[in-house]
Write a protein that holds these residues in place. Structure first.
Motif, PDB file in Angstrom:
ATOM      1  N   CYS A 177      53.990   5.705  49.504  1.00 16.82           N
ATOM      2  CA  CYS A 177      54.406   5.273  48.163  1.00 16.82           C
ATOM      3  C   CYS A 177      55.469   4.181  48.233  1.00 16.82           C
ATOM      4  N   SER A 178      56.373   4.277  49.202  1.00 20.90           N
ATOM      5  CA  SER A 178      57.405   3.248  49.357  1.00 20.90           C
ATOM      6  C   SER A 178      56.787   1.916  49.749  1.00 20.90           C
ATOM      7  N   ALA A 179      55.919   1.937  50.767  1.00 19.41           N
ATOM      8  CA  ALA A 179      55.276   0.697  51.214  1.00 19.41           C
ATOM      9  C   ALA A 179      54.387   0.118  50.121  1.00 19.41           C
ATOM     10  N   LEU A 180      53.685   0.986  49.410  1.00 18.87           N
ATOM     11  CA  LEU A 180      52.800   0.549  48.332  1.00 18.87           C
ATOM     12  C   LEU A 180      53.603  -0.093  47.202  1.00 18.87           C
ATOM     13  N   THR A 181      54.696   0.543  46.813  1.00 15.65           N
ATOM     14  CA  THR A 181      55.515   0.032  45.713  1.00 15.65           C
ATOM     15  C   THR A 181      56.187  -1.289  46.082  1.00 15.65           C
ATOM     16  N   GLY A 210      45.550   9.628  47.239  1.00 15.02           N
ATOM     17  CA  GLY A 210      45.601   8.229  46.825  1.00 15.02           C
ATOM     18  C   GLY A 210      45.832   8.090  45.335  1.00 15.02           C
ATOM     19  N   SER A 211      45.182   8.960  44.552  1.00 16.08           N
ATOM     20  CA  SER A 211      45.369   8.936  43.101  1.00 16.08           C
ATOM     21  C   SER A 211      46.806   9.279  42.736  1.00 16.08           C
ATOM     22  N   GLY A 212      47.379  10.263  43.441  1.00 25.46           N
ATOM     23  CA  GLY A 212      48.772  10.624  43.195  1.00 25.46           C
ATOM     24  C   GLY A 212      49.742   9.550  43.652  1.00 25.46           C
ATOM     25  N   ALA A 213      49.394   8.836  44.725  1.00 29.67           N
ATOM     26  CA  ALA A 213      50.283   7.798  45.260  1.00 29.67           C
ATOM     27  C   ALA A 213      50.421   6.629  44.288  1.00 29.67           C
ATOM     28  N   ILE A 214      49.310   6.166  43.711  1.00 29.78           N
ATOM     29  CA  ILE A 214      49.449   5.029  42.797  1.00 29.78           C
ATOM     30  C   ILE A 214      50.089   5.476  41.477  1.00 29.78           C
ATOM     31  N   LEU A 215      49.923   6.762  41.122  1.00 27.47           N
ATOM     32  CA  LEU A 215      50.619   7.276  39.941  1.00 27.47           C
ATOM     33  C   LEU A 215      52.128   7.305  40.187  1.00 27.47           C
ATOM     34  N   GLU A 216      52.532   7.663  41.404  1.00 28.80           N
ATOM     35  CA  GLU A 216      53.957   7.653  41.736  1.00 28.80           C
ATOM     36  C   GLU A 216      54.501   6.226  41.778  1.00 28.80           C
ATOM     37  N   ALA A 217      53.704   5.273  42.238  1.00 24.48           N
ATOM     38  CA  ALA A 217      54.131   3.869  42.200  1.00 24.48           C
ATOM     39  C   ALA A 217      54.341   3.423  40.757  1.00 24.48           C
ATOM     40  N   LEU A 218      53.447   3.849  39.865  1.00 29.09           N
ATOM     41  CA  LEU A 218      53.597   3.536  38.442  1.00 29.09           C
ATOM     42  C   LEU A 218      54.880   4.150  37.886  1.00 29.09           C
ATOM     43  N   ARG A 219      55.144   5.409  38.234  1.00 28.62           N
ATOM     44  CA  ARG A 219      56.362   6.068  37.745  1.00 28.62           C
ATOM     45  C   ARG A 219      57.612   5.349  38.249  1.00 28.62           C
TER      46      ARG A 219
END
Length: 663
Positions: free
Chosen positions: A435-439, A268-277
């Motif tokens: 990550c796609s759905a989150l972004t 989860g921590s990596g997923a929101i970091l990837e959304a930020l990137r």
């Protein structure tokens, strides 16, 4: 819901491989709340943010010193572990645990010891009867239950020195080397009496149990260099400012848990970091303009850091419009037996946030993924579910805070909270899906002018149909087969259909508040409300027909619809909450042993019990009939016994969480 060029830009940029790499980096740290190493994990994340974004970084720090409390949330002690080993020295000699090689083998919050101890098997170790005819004082107990619960009884109340635990076979995995994640979680006042704990492999735990059953004396040598003291709850925030800095979307993930803790919750921590990137790059490349609403990415210690943030940063909290919580989102479904679940807001807090997330999850699950990027090639399953507690979002949805918050979470995961939750089980394709759905969900919220309002509002309307269908299908099944008294089922069905209709209307009304452009679409809103009313009337007719058929089948005279008083309750007792902030499950330890034991037994069968306890409190913000609360809880979560709800209310009253009066 968004223009196609938005969607394609995200698809070209977001990377499941990159998200997994971030999770790998985070996973290397032993991230227990109140420890320095959690801070080092945040250092790693902050360093990565500096490479990919100009988001404004801020560290929030709060004391972890075991002093004071917020609501019923007692502050944790800081913890400094240095080394620990456990060896069996009788009836044979060999090493069982070594903190240097497997940090998860030492229970969090263990304190210093260097001594030999006899081992006593207490089995479950949660009830008084588990200790009958056993003298555990000054000894070490062996259990298959959670150490935090056993520690309170065995060590603090009965004088045991420490705990050894192992995980029994659940039929979901067959790893004999698996160790459970354990923590003692001592109360502030228990600092001086806190013992120690070690997490055994299943193989070693069963071997010790077998020796004891055969009458052998088992002695272990425990050496622990660790202490409780003053530490820090550290939270990392990265803010992408929008045109309107008074409103923020929060993407959150708890960064804590032991090494490796890959899916929980490095993923989860990596997923929101990837959304930020992804969002930062799209803005930098002019594929997106600056957002209209600010986005804040937050990495925190679960629960104990979050409640500090909520209580201390009042001005910041006022800006928060929505919260999306990513907790366990990256495991390979084939390896872990997991499924991605979307947990919506409680029915007491309607919001279009639910509809945004479910729309994009459905869209991205159907997308054709490029197999060349690695990862699973099987369909990516996901499921929408009713509200559930168990992670940081429930601190926001509590009625005393009232911020719509949802969770993405994979469960079950057969390696959950064990040494086998390793990065080799993370899947790039699963990470890409999330990550796609989150972004895309985040972009829908922070670029509202580009959102297709018809799509959003129709999705809100369809949600009511799904809930109503569940209610009417259950009623038709019961009435059609004469499985229960039609005089009870029919009025309940009418009430529940009314609840569903009111939830849909409230969600549409909420849409006008949450999206500035929707308030101007009065004709569209009225048309959708008329559609809801029409569906509601149709379902009521179907329910009536099923009731008449059931009455004819059992030979009773059917009553007229108006003869049922749907708002009259037999139990004339009301409740009103007095507690500020969400109810911590650990508060049940403050109940008398007999009552506490009862909850341990209930939780063995209903591990999700506290979700409806949370909602019970949400529904009692003002004086409310307990029977009405029970009815709404059953509508939302399924059948719950009224007596159990009454028992919980009485215990909450003893804990000074609610007031009760005759109604």
């Amino acid at each position: 819901m968004l223009p196609e060029d938005f969607v394609q830009s995200v698809h070209r940029t977001v990377s499941g491989i990159k998200a997994k790499d971030y999770a790998k980096g985070i996973s290397q740290y032993h991230r227990i709340q109140g420890t320095d190493e959690l801070g080092r994990a945040l250092d790693f994340i902050q360093s990565e943010i500096g490479k990919i974004s100009d988001a404004k970084i801020k560290r929030f720090e709060y004391p972890a010193d075991g002093k004071g409390k917020i609501g019923l949330w007692k502050n944790l002690h800081g913890w400094t572990p240095k080394s620990a080993t456990l060896s069996v020295i009788e009836p044979e000699e060999r090493k069982l645990c070594d903190f240097d090689t497997q940090r998860i083998s030492l229970a969090a919050h263990s304190t210093a010891i260097d001594c030999d101890f006899e081992v006593i098997d207490v089995g479950r170790g949660l009830l008084e009867k588990d200790y009958q005819n056993l003298d555990v004082k000054g000894k070490v107990v062996l259990t298959y239950s959670k150490q935090s619960r056993v520690h309170r009884i065995a060590c603090l109340e009965k004088g045991a020195a420490g705990i050894l635990s192992y995980r029994r076979s659940t039929g979901k995995d067959d790893s004999s080397q698996l160790r459970p994640y354990e923590g003692l979680w001592p109360e502030p006042e228990d600092k001086e009496n806190t013992g120690f704990g070690f997490s055994l492999t299943r193989l070693d735990g069963l071997q010790i149990k077998r020796w004891l059953e055969e009458g052998e004396k088992v002695v272990v040598r425990a050496k622990v260099d660790a202490k409780l003291g003053e530490g820090k709850h550290q939270i990392l925030s990265a803010l992408m400012e929008g045109e309107d800095t008074s409103q923020e979307l929060w993407l959150v993930a708890h960064v804590c848990h032991p090494n490796p803790g890959a899916n929980d919750n490095a993923s989860g921590s990596g997923a929101i970091l990837e959304a930020l990137r992804t969002i930062s790059r799209l803005i930098r490349e002019d594929a997106l303009k600056n957002p209209e609403i600010s986005i804040r990415f937050i990495w925190m210690p679960e629960w104990h850091g979050t409640i500090q943030l909520i209580d201390s940063e009042e001005e910041l909290l006022e800006k928060c419009k929505f919260v999306i919580n990513a907790d366990m989102v990256g495991a390979d479904p084939c390896k872990t037996g997991s499924m991605l679940n979307f947990f919506r807001t409680p029915y007491s807090l309607p919001s279009t946030l639910n509809n945004v997330l479910t729309y994009w999850l459905a869209q991205e699950a159907e997308r054709d993924y490029d197999a060349s990027t690695g990862g699973t090639i099987v369909p990516l399953p996901w499921k929408e579910k009713v509200y559930s507690a168990g992670s940081d979002h429930f601190l926001f949805t509590d009625s005393t805070v009232g911020i719509p918050a949802v969770m993405l979470n994979q469960f079950p995961d057969k390696f959950y909270h064990t040494s086998e939750d390793t990065t080799d089980k993370l899947d790039p394709q699963q990470m890409l899906f999330v990550c796609s759905a989150l972004t895309l969900s985040a972009l829908s919220i922070v670029y509202p002018r580009y959102v297709c309002k018809e799509t959003l509002l129709t999705h809100c309307r369809n949600e009511m149909r799904d809930i109503s269908n569940r209610v009417i299908n259950e009623a038709m099944s019961i009435l059609g087969q004469c499985l229960d008294d039609p005089e009870k089922i029919y009025p309940r069905t009418m009430r529940w259909l009314t609840y569903a209709q009111k939830l849909a209307m409230s969600t549409l009304d909420k849409a006008s508040e949450e999206w500035y452009f929707i308030s101007e679409e009065k004709d569209l809103l009225e048309a959708l409300k008329a559609s809801i009313e029409m569906s509601y009337a149709t379902e009521m007719v179907v329910a009536r027909k099923a009731y008449l058929g059931a009455c004819a089948e059992v030979g009773v005279e059917a009553k007229g619809k108006d003869e049922f008083d749907l708002e009259s309750y037999n139990l004339k007792v009301e409740a009103k909450r007095t507690l500020k902030y969400a109810f911590p499950p650990s508060a049940i330890y403050d109940l008398p042993p007999q009552r506490r034991d009862r909850y341990f037994q209930i939780l063995q069968k209903d591990s999700h019990m506290f979700r409806w306890v949370d909602e019970l409190l949400n529904l009692s913000s003002d004086w409310t009939q307990i029977e009405e609360i029970w009815d709404k809880l059953s509508f939302q979560f399924g059948k719950i016994q009224l007596k159990r709800v009454m028992d919980v209310v009485q215990d909450l009253q003893k804990l000074e969480v609610v007031q009760v009066r005759d109604g």
